[in-house]
Design a protein around this motif. Sequence first.
Motif, PDB file in Angstrom:
ATOM      1  N   HIS A  59       1.338  -3.915   9.571  1.00  0.00           N
ATOM      2  CA  HIS A  59       0.873  -4.312   8.286  1.00  0.00           C
ATOM      3  C   HIS A  59       1.600  -5.433   7.806  1.00  0.00           C
ATOM      4  O   HIS A  59       1.176  -6.158   6.811  1.00  0.00           O
ATOM      5  CB  HIS A  59       0.954  -2.855   7.429  1.00  0.00           C
TER       6      HIS A  59
ATOM      7  N   GLU B 190      -8.133  -1.789   0.641  1.00  0.00           N
ATOM      8  CA  GLU B 190      -7.340  -1.081   1.546  1.00  0.00           C
ATOM      9  C   GLU B 190      -7.891   0.157   1.647  1.00  0.00           C
ATOM     10  O   GLU B 190      -7.653   1.001   0.568  1.00  0.00           O
ATOM     11  CB  GLU B 190      -5.918  -1.331   1.226  1.00  0.00           C
TER      12      GLU B 190
ATOM     13  N   ARG C 225     -11.384   5.629   7.320  1.00  0.00           N
ATOM     14  CA  ARG C 225     -12.352   4.409   7.640  1.00  0.00           C
ATOM     15  C   ARG C 225     -12.907   3.639   6.515  1.00  0.00           C
ATOM     16  O   ARG C 225     -12.888   4.137   5.588  1.00  0.00           O
ATOM     17  CB  ARG C 225     -13.511   5.074   8.432  1.00  0.00           C
TER      18      ARG C 225
ATOM     19  N   GLN D 181     -11.280  -0.845   9.332  1.00  0.00           N
ATOM     20  CA  GLN D 181     -10.246   0.057   9.311  1.00  0.00           C
ATOM     21  C   GLN D 181     -10.768   1.304  10.041  1.00  0.00           C
ATOM     22  O   GLN D 181     -11.629   1.791   9.679  1.00  0.00           O
ATOM     23  CB  GLN D 181      -9.595   0.365   8.136  1.00  0.00           C
ATOM     24  N   ASP D 182      -9.798   2.027  10.960  1.00  0.00           N
ATOM     25  CA  ASP D 182     -10.451   3.348  11.652  1.00  0.00           C
ATOM     26  C   ASP D 182      -9.189   3.797  12.251  1.00  0.00           C
ATOM     27  O   ASP D 182      -8.470   3.515  12.937  1.00  0.00           O
ATOM     28  CB  ASP D 182     -11.214   3.069  12.699  1.00  0.00           C
TER      29      ASP D 182
ATOM     30  N   THR E 139      -1.845   2.170   3.149  1.00  0.00           N
ATOM     31  CA  THR E 139      -3.026   1.976   3.981  1.00  0.00           C
ATOM     32  C   THR E 139      -2.627   1.891   5.430  1.00  0.00           C
ATOM     33  O   THR E 139      -1.657   1.938   5.887  1.00  0.00           O
ATOM     34  CB  THR E 139      -3.921   0.601   3.388  1.00  0.00           C
TER      35      THR E 139
ATOM     36  N   MET F 197      -5.480  -3.154   9.694  1.00  0.00           N
ATOM     37  CA  MET F 197      -6.940  -3.685   9.541  1.00  0.00           C
ATOM     38  C   MET F 197      -7.293  -3.844  11.156  1.00  0.00           C
ATOM     39  O   MET F 197      -6.603  -4.187  11.960  1.00  0.00           O
ATOM     40  CB  MET F 197      -6.860  -5.095   8.968  1.00  0.00           C
ATOM     41  N   ARG F 198      -8.493  -3.971  11.485  1.00  0.00           N
ATOM     42  CA  ARG F 198      -9.016  -4.124  12.904  1.00  0.00           C
ATOM     43  C   ARG F 198      -9.034  -5.862  13.045  1.00  0.00           C
ATOM     44  O   ARG F 198      -9.393  -6.616  12.115  1.00  0.00           O
ATOM     45  CB  ARG F 198     -10.279  -3.578  13.079  1.00  0.00           C
TER      46      ARG F 198
ATOM     47  N   GLN G 152     -11.822  -9.652   5.987  1.00  0.00           N
ATOM     48  CA  GLN G 152     -11.660  -8.448   4.955  1.00  0.00           C
ATOM     49  C   GLN G 152     -12.063  -9.103   3.506  1.00  0.00           C
ATOM     50  O   GLN G 152     -12.041  -8.430   2.609  1.00  0.00           O
ATOM     51  CB  GLN G 152     -10.077  -8.170   5.026  1.00  0.00           C
TER      52      GLN G 152
END
Length: 230
Positions: A37, A79, A141, A156-157, A189, A192-193, A198
């Motif tokens: 992050h 987020e 998610r 996000q997952d 958070t 991120m993928r 984003q």
Amino acid sequence: MNPLTFELPDGSRRTVEVRRLLNAGYAGRAQDQVAAHVEELAALGVPAPAEVPALYPVAGYLAQQTGAVPAQHARTSGEAEWALVVDADGELLLTAACDHTDRALEAHGVAWSKNAAPDVLARRAWRLADVADRLDSLTLRAWVTPEGGGAEQLVQDGTAAELLPPAHWVDVLRGRGELEPGTVLLSGTIPMRPGVDQFAGRWRVELGDPATGDTCALAYDVARLSEPIG
């Protein structure tokens, strides 16, 4: 004071007057996730924090249940987070939240950026005690839809196990004398993928309970403001 209303699984409702809003940051349990992050934010020009986890006080009126978040420019994003809410009776509630952040301002000060956009909360919540035995299995998610339309993408997952648990923040709040009715704390958070933009036109966040199939969810459009004069 800013009122929020939550529906619980039994159909009852809780209205909470927000008196204190706090955003946790860099709050992953695993240091590699925290580092990921920090790297994400560094790519956006945000300097690394001096201490982790961090905690940022935010103006209470920014805790909102809304379907639209105004943005002054294109570099804002959400987020996916959970939120801990202390209701009027002192009971702890858990719900989904999205910390919408001004990424351009974040490069100058994280605390400033947290106060530049709302923290959006779901309208459904659970009693923390009811999910306490399976907190780590809760899913978190987020999906984004590009500005101007297009296919929704998963950005996000993860699970609540990736973040410091509510019990950690309960102890922090108690130590600060802030575990009081009207306090709302967002969890920080998950990463991120990669490859997903984003800076989107719409955000959707879901906190899910695989044991029951129940979810707390929110969605909002990012509404660009008109150009200023002067």
